[in-house]
Enzyme design. Structure first.
Site, PDB file in Angstrom:
ATOM      1  N   THR A  10      42.592  39.571  28.461  1.00 31.34           N
ATOM      2  CA  THR A  10      42.965  38.218  28.883  1.00 31.34           C
ATOM      3  C   THR A  10      44.453  38.107  29.218  1.00 31.34           C
ATOM      4  O   THR A  10      44.960  37.004  29.408  1.00 31.34           O
ATOM      5  CB  THR A  10      42.607  37.175  27.804  1.00 31.34           C
ATOM      6  OG1 THR A  10      43.235  37.542  26.576  1.00 31.34           O
ATOM      7  CG2 THR A  10      41.098  37.074  27.615  1.00 31.34           C
ATOM      8  N   SER A  11      45.143  39.222  29.314  1.00 28.73           N
ATOM      9  CA  SER A  11      46.561  39.209  29.682  1.00 28.73           C
ATOM     10  C   SER A  11      46.708  39.181  31.204  1.00 28.73           C
ATOM     11  O   SER A  11      46.214  40.078  31.889  1.00 28.73           O
ATOM     12  CB  SER A  11      47.251  40.454  29.131  1.00 28.73           C
ATOM     13  OG  SER A  11      48.453  40.717  29.838  1.00 28.73           O
ATOM     14  N   PRO A  12      47.424  38.203  31.752  1.00 27.44           N
ATOM     15  CA  PRO A  12      47.620  38.190  33.202  1.00 27.44           C
ATOM     16  C   PRO A  12      48.456  39.374  33.670  1.00 27.44           C
ATOM     17  O   PRO A  12      48.278  39.870  34.775  1.00 27.44           O
ATOM     18  CB  PRO A  12      48.338  36.864  33.464  1.00 27.44           C
ATOM     19  CG  PRO A  12      49.050  36.558  32.173  1.00 27.44           C
ATOM     20  CD  PRO A  12      48.137  37.075  31.104  1.00 27.44           C
TER      21      PRO A  12
END
Length: 197
Positions: A10-12
């Site tokens: 979920t890390s951009p």
């Protein structure tokens, strides 16, 4: 040559660098081992703060940087996706199961990231996980069983511990030999490290 790739689905920033890492590794014939770790646990142990606890100034600057990198790279990315943060635990365990089964775990991880950042999908839902696995050409039921058989939860916890022991404090982090490269904006250095062998 090998890259240990410590990431958060979920890390951009992980998302922005994911395809580029694959391209760099392929160009050098390097093997990438993906480790979808628990980055919140890493923050707790290394002094990092989850996004909601960061100062308003840091949160505002993050959005500016995401916009800049989105435009620089031409990557589709919603600055404020509908399902962020999402519980990535089961998706991460699914990636670990795919890796253990010799499937394309990097492709699957990239699809989970895209689901969050470009497709407004919630990868915390079992239904979404099954859909993404199917779209990757894999069998959702088989991967669910594999996650249990390999104890993917325990593997993820052990690899999170390993990450901290190696000096990892955020995601994405790329490790080549003894060299640590934190952030997708360090991929040029990863490229150079692989070039140097």
């Amino acid at each position: 040559m090998r890259v240990d790739y410590y990431c958060a689905l979920t890390s951009p920033w992980t998302y922005l660098g994911h395809a580029r890492l694959r391209d760099i590794a392929a160009r050098h014939g390097a093997e990438v081992t993906i480790h979808p770790v628990n980055v919140l646990a890493i923050f707790e142990r290394t002094g990092g703060l989850p996004l909601p606890k960061r100062s308003p100034e840091r949160q505002a600057y993050r959005l500016q940087e995401l916009r800049r990198w989105r435009e620089r790279l031409g990557v589709e990315l919603n600055l404020k996706p509908a399902h962020f943060p999402a519980d990535e635990t089961r998706a991460a365990e699914t990636v670990i199961a795919a890796r253990a089964e010799g499937l394309d775990a990097m492709d699957l991880a990239g699809r989970f990231m895209r689901a969050v950042w470009a497709e407004e999908r919630d990868i915390g839902l079992a239904r979404t996980i099954r859909e993404v696995v199917t779209e990757a050409g894999m069998d959702p039921g088989a991967l669910e069983r594999a996650a249990g058989r390999y104890d993917a939860n325990a593997i993820r916890a052990a690899e999170t511990d390993q990450a901290v022991a190696r000096g990892v404090f955020g995601a994405p982090t790329y490790v080549v030999g003894d060299e640590i490269f934190w952030g997708q904006d360090r991929l040029d250095f990863v490229d150079a490290a692989l070039e140097a062998g």
